[in-house]
Design a protein around this motif. Sequence first.
Motif, PDB file in Angstrom:
ATOM      1  N   ASP A   1       0.799  -1.205   0.000  1.00 34.49           N
ATOM      2  CA  ASP A   1       0.000   0.000   0.000  1.00 34.49           C
ATOM      3  C   ASP A   1       0.839   1.266   0.000  1.00 34.49           C
ATOM      4  O   ASP A   1       0.698   2.118  -0.871  1.00 34.49           O
ATOM      5  CB  ASP A   1      -0.918  -0.012   1.232  1.00 34.49           C
ATOM      6  N   ALA A   2       1.712   1.374   0.983  1.00 35.42           N
ATOM      7  CA  ALA A   2       2.542   2.565   1.087  1.00 35.42           C
ATOM      8  C   ALA A   2       3.428   2.706  -0.148  1.00 35.42           C
ATOM      9  O   ALA A   2       3.606   3.796  -0.684  1.00 35.42           O
ATOM     10  CB  ALA A   2       3.399   2.504   2.350  1.00 35.42           C
ATOM     11  N   ARG A   3       3.943   1.581  -0.596  1.00 32.59           N
ATOM     12  CA  ARG A   3       4.820   1.613  -1.759  1.00 32.59           C
ATOM     13  C   ARG A   3       4.086   2.143  -2.977  1.00 32.59           C
ATOM     14  O   ARG A   3       4.620   2.949  -3.739  1.00 32.59           O
ATOM     15  CB  ARG A   3       5.358   0.212  -2.046  1.00 32.59           C
ATOM     16  N   ILE A   4       2.839   1.690  -3.134  1.00 34.19           N
ATOM     17  CA  ILE A   4       2.067   2.124  -4.284  1.00 34.19           C
ATOM     18  C   ILE A   4       1.830   3.619  -4.259  1.00 34.19           C
ATOM     19  O   ILE A   4       1.996   4.310  -5.270  1.00 34.19           O
ATOM     20  CB  ILE A   4       0.723   1.382  -4.331  1.00 34.19           C
TER      21      ILE A   4
ATOM     22  N   ASP B   1      -4.688  17.839 -15.099  1.00 30.40           N
ATOM     23  CA  ASP B   1      -4.225  16.858 -16.085  1.00 30.40           C
ATOM     24  C   ASP B   1      -4.832  15.500 -15.826  1.00 30.40           C
ATOM     25  O   ASP B   1      -5.287  15.201 -14.739  1.00 30.40           O
ATOM     26  CB  ASP B   1      -2.701  16.743 -16.052  1.00 30.40           C
ATOM     27  N   LYS B   2      -4.782  14.680 -16.848  1.00 34.12           N
ATOM     28  CA  LYS B   2      -5.291  13.319 -16.729  1.00 34.12           C
ATOM     29  C   LYS B   2      -4.163  12.372 -16.346  1.00 34.12           C
ATOM     30  O   LYS B   2      -3.061  12.447 -16.873  1.00 34.12           O
ATOM     31  CB  LYS B   2      -5.935  12.894 -18.059  1.00 34.12           C
ATOM     32  N   LEU B   3      -4.472  11.487 -15.424  1.00 34.75           N
ATOM     33  CA  LEU B   3      -3.498  10.457 -15.057  1.00 34.75           C
ATOM     34  C   LEU B   3      -3.521   9.360 -16.109  1.00 34.75           C
ATOM     35  O   LEU B   3      -4.495   9.222 -16.847  1.00 34.75           O
ATOM     36  CB  LEU B   3      -3.848   9.875 -13.692  1.00 34.75           C
ATOM     37  N   PRO B   4      -2.466   8.576 -16.163  1.00 36.42           N
ATOM     38  CA  PRO B   4      -2.498   7.409 -17.054  1.00 36.42           C
ATOM     39  C   PRO B   4      -3.647   6.495 -16.652  1.00 36.42           C
ATOM     40  O   PRO B   4      -3.981   6.421 -15.466  1.00 36.42           O
ATOM     41  CB  PRO B   4      -1.142   6.733 -16.810  1.00 36.42           C
ATOM     42  N   PRO B   5      -4.242   5.794 -17.605  1.00 36.41           N
ATOM     43  CA  PRO B   5      -5.341   4.890 -17.268  1.00 36.41           C
ATOM     44  C   PRO B   5      -4.888   3.786 -16.327  1.00 36.41           C
ATOM     45  O   PRO B   5      -3.713   3.434 -16.280  1.00 36.41           O
ATOM     46  CB  PRO B   5      -5.762   4.323 -18.621  1.00 36.41           C
ATOM     47  N   GLU B   6      -5.843   3.259 -15.593  1.00 34.35           N
ATOM     48  CA  GLU B   6      -5.518   2.271 -14.573  1.00 34.35           C
ATOM     49  C   GLU B   6      -4.750   1.087 -15.139  1.00 34.35           C
ATOM     50  O   GLU B   6      -3.826   0.579 -14.522  1.00 34.35           O
ATOM     51  CB  GLU B   6      -6.807   1.776 -13.914  1.00 34.35           C
ATOM     52  N   ARG B   7      -5.151   0.660 -16.327  1.00 39.44           N
ATOM     53  CA  ARG B   7      -4.493  -0.510 -16.910  1.00 39.44           C
ATOM     54  C   ARG B   7      -3.031  -0.223 -17.232  1.00 39.44           C
ATOM     55  O   ARG B   7      -2.180  -1.114 -17.182  1.00 39.44           O
ATOM     56  CB  ARG B   7      -5.249  -0.956 -18.155  1.00 39.44           C
TER      57      ARG B   7
ATOM     58  N   LEU C   1      -1.186   1.983 -15.504  1.00 39.83           N
ATOM     59  CA  LEU C   1      -0.527   2.034 -14.200  1.00 39.83           C
ATOM     60  C   LEU C   1      -0.238   0.631 -13.698  1.00 39.83           C
ATOM     61  O   LEU C   1       0.797   0.375 -13.092  1.00 39.83           O
ATOM     62  CB  LEU C   1      -1.410   2.787 -13.194  1.00 39.83           C
ATOM     63  N   THR C   2      -1.182  -0.264 -13.951  1.00 39.23           N
ATOM     64  CA  THR C   2      -0.975  -1.658 -13.571  1.00 39.23           C
ATOM     65  C   THR C   2       0.342  -2.168 -14.127  1.00 39.23           C
ATOM     66  O   THR C   2       1.152  -2.778 -13.423  1.00 39.23           O
ATOM     67  CB  THR C   2      -2.141  -2.520 -14.105  1.00 39.23           C
TER      68      THR C   2
ATOM     69  N   ILE D   1      -4.073  -0.682  -7.648  1.00 39.71           N
ATOM     70  CA  ILE D   1      -4.114   0.674  -8.194  1.00 39.71           C
ATOM     71  C   ILE D   1      -5.414   1.359  -7.803  1.00 39.71           C
ATOM     72  O   ILE D   1      -5.425   2.504  -7.348  1.00 39.71           O
ATOM     73  CB  ILE D   1      -4.012   0.628  -9.736  1.00 39.71           C
ATOM     74  N   ARG D   2      -6.498   0.628  -7.958  1.00 38.49           N
ATOM     75  CA  ARG D   2      -7.801   1.232  -7.689  1.00 38.49           C
ATOM     76  C   ARG D   2      -7.954   1.606  -6.214  1.00 38.49           C
ATOM     77  O   ARG D   2      -8.527   2.642  -5.888  1.00 38.49           O
ATOM     78  CB  ARG D   2      -8.921   0.290  -8.125  1.00 38.49           C
ATOM     79  N   GLU D   3      -7.446   0.751  -5.326  1.00 37.00           N
ATOM     80  CA  GLU D   3      -7.549   1.070  -3.902  1.00 37.00           C
ATOM     81  C   GLU D   3      -6.792   2.355  -3.589  1.00 37.00           C
ATOM     82  O   GLU D   3      -7.260   3.202  -2.830  1.00 37.00           O
ATOM     83  CB  GLU D   3      -7.002  -0.081  -3.055  1.00 37.00           C
ATOM     84  N   ALA D   4      -5.631   2.486  -4.176  1.00 35.80           N
ATOM     85  CA  ALA D   4      -4.845   3.702  -3.945  1.00 35.80           C
ATOM     86  C   ALA D   4      -5.585   4.923  -4.477  1.00 35.80           C
ATOM     87  O   ALA D   4      -5.694   5.948  -3.797  1.00 35.80           O
ATOM     88  CB  ALA D   4      -3.479   3.569  -4.613  1.00 35.80           C
ATOM     89  N   LEU D   5      -6.123   4.807  -5.680  1.00 39.07           N
ATOM     90  CA  LEU D   5      -6.833   5.939  -6.266  1.00 39.07           C
ATOM     91  C   LEU D   5      -8.115   6.245  -5.490  1.00 39.07           C
ATOM     92  O   LEU D   5      -8.491   7.409  -5.341  1.00 39.07           O
ATOM     93  CB  LEU D   5      -7.164   5.652  -7.735  1.00 39.07           C
TER      94      LEU D   5
END
Lengths: 239, 239
Positions: A20-23, A40-46, A48-49, A59-63
Amino acid sequence: MSPSVTPHTEQDPKISRTHDARILDDLAQLIADEHIKPGDKLPPERTLTARLGVGRSTIREALTRWEALGMVERRQGSGTYLITPIEPTSPHVPIALKVEAESLIRTIEVRKVLECEAIALAAVNRTEKQMDEIRNCWQTLKDAHEKFGPSHDEDVEFHSAIMRASGNPLFNQIVNQLQEAMRVVYTRKPLGNEHIGDTSFPLHYDLLLALEAKDPDAARETIKDIIEITENEVREFLK
Amino acid sequence: MSPSVTPHTEQDPKISRTHDARILDDLAQLIADEHIKPGDKLPPERTLTARLGVGRSTIREALTRWEALGMVERRQGSGTYLITPIEPTSPHVPIALKVEAESLIRTIEVRKVLECEAIALAAVNRTEKQMDEIRNCWQTLKDAHEKFGPSHDEDVEFHSAIMRASGNPLFNQIVNQLQEAMRVVYTRKPLGNEHIGDTSFPLHYDLLLALEAKDPDAARETIKDIIEITENEVREFLK
DNA sequence: TAAACCCAAATGGTCAGACCAATTTTAATG
DNA sequence: CATTAAAATTGGTCTGACCATTTGGGTTTA
């Protein structure tokens, strides 16, 4: 290929610390690297994965965390957008702590609004009996402070006595609720120096005087200063 | 603006209510029903999955949200624990049960303080997306008002959308809590005329304009007027 | 040409099932 | 009875699929 039952080969054991912290750190780093600014737009989740080498759930939990704190905004079908600036590569402070501190800031923000108004009311509405109570709390706080240094519990009690004198119990109730939330964060993650609230100590006497004088404006200003000292200490920690 | 009437562009049934919000509400409701207090353990995620009829991911996203706000704490292998009292159908809202309009006044007093500040923040911090949401809520409120007269739910939703745009989720959370307490009092003891909020309706449009213009002072003044109209209506009833 | 329309791609949202990791509970053992 | 080992519980992560909304481009149409 063999159907079902995938062996799930050995995972690279380099980590095993809380992802978690690392992410959160990695995400912040990536945002800094890409020069992503608010709006700005972040890169899409996929993406980032792939970039961060973790599953999409992570990724989703962090976001989701950041979204709850109002740091990013998601638009289905469009993308995820940065709302607040993300500090680049804060060297010594892990992002996880920053998230805690962010939450603290938001709590303090609300508390400030409530306490300012409640204390102005208290300055006008207080009874003599309530004033005695406040004086007692002040004495206790003063003794404790001189003997053991900054003391959280006595400080809370002092403020609580003032809230009670506002004539509207709801203020006291809600502020106490916020206070409790802050205590949890404090005790779990001591934010650097222990003497948060130390510098604000002298102001508490001014507060007492303002209440004695039934001066709502002075009381409001003083409590505002007190809370903002804490607020700034936390912000300072945030860098 | 003519009804070009294509299958998918014309929708606007009552939705706009993100699935996510529903889960948060349901979760809060469940916590209320089970009398779960701060410190208590929540049902495990897999149970919630069954109870609420949604996937575990959804449950987790909701809990992650609350965790980011410091409302719950997760301990792997142990459980998820409630930290702060949960807001909704107020089993814990102490005011609603024993009090009448007197307590309504107190609630409104606190709400005024919070909303004034939150709306000033919203005027500055709002994103375009959030503005869209507010406009939608306004439209819904307007339609409902013209068709059925003053409508409490739409009004609450409108205000809630504004609170959400403040950038500090805590404001929305607490104001919702107060709102709920007020609703309980309202429904149990209808204060004379049903058209509380009727006279304040036009002011809501001014509120929209102030937010469009990103004018925090105008927004603050307008919401103050709106709330004070309600406040006075209740006071009138009290007398 | 310009507007309206339609459709495919992109992207966030949800679901299901599996496995991992930490904790708690229970059973076995001495 | 205390200690230890195994099992059950529970949150954490991964994968892959599908859904819902938005975006953009190509096509049709006025």
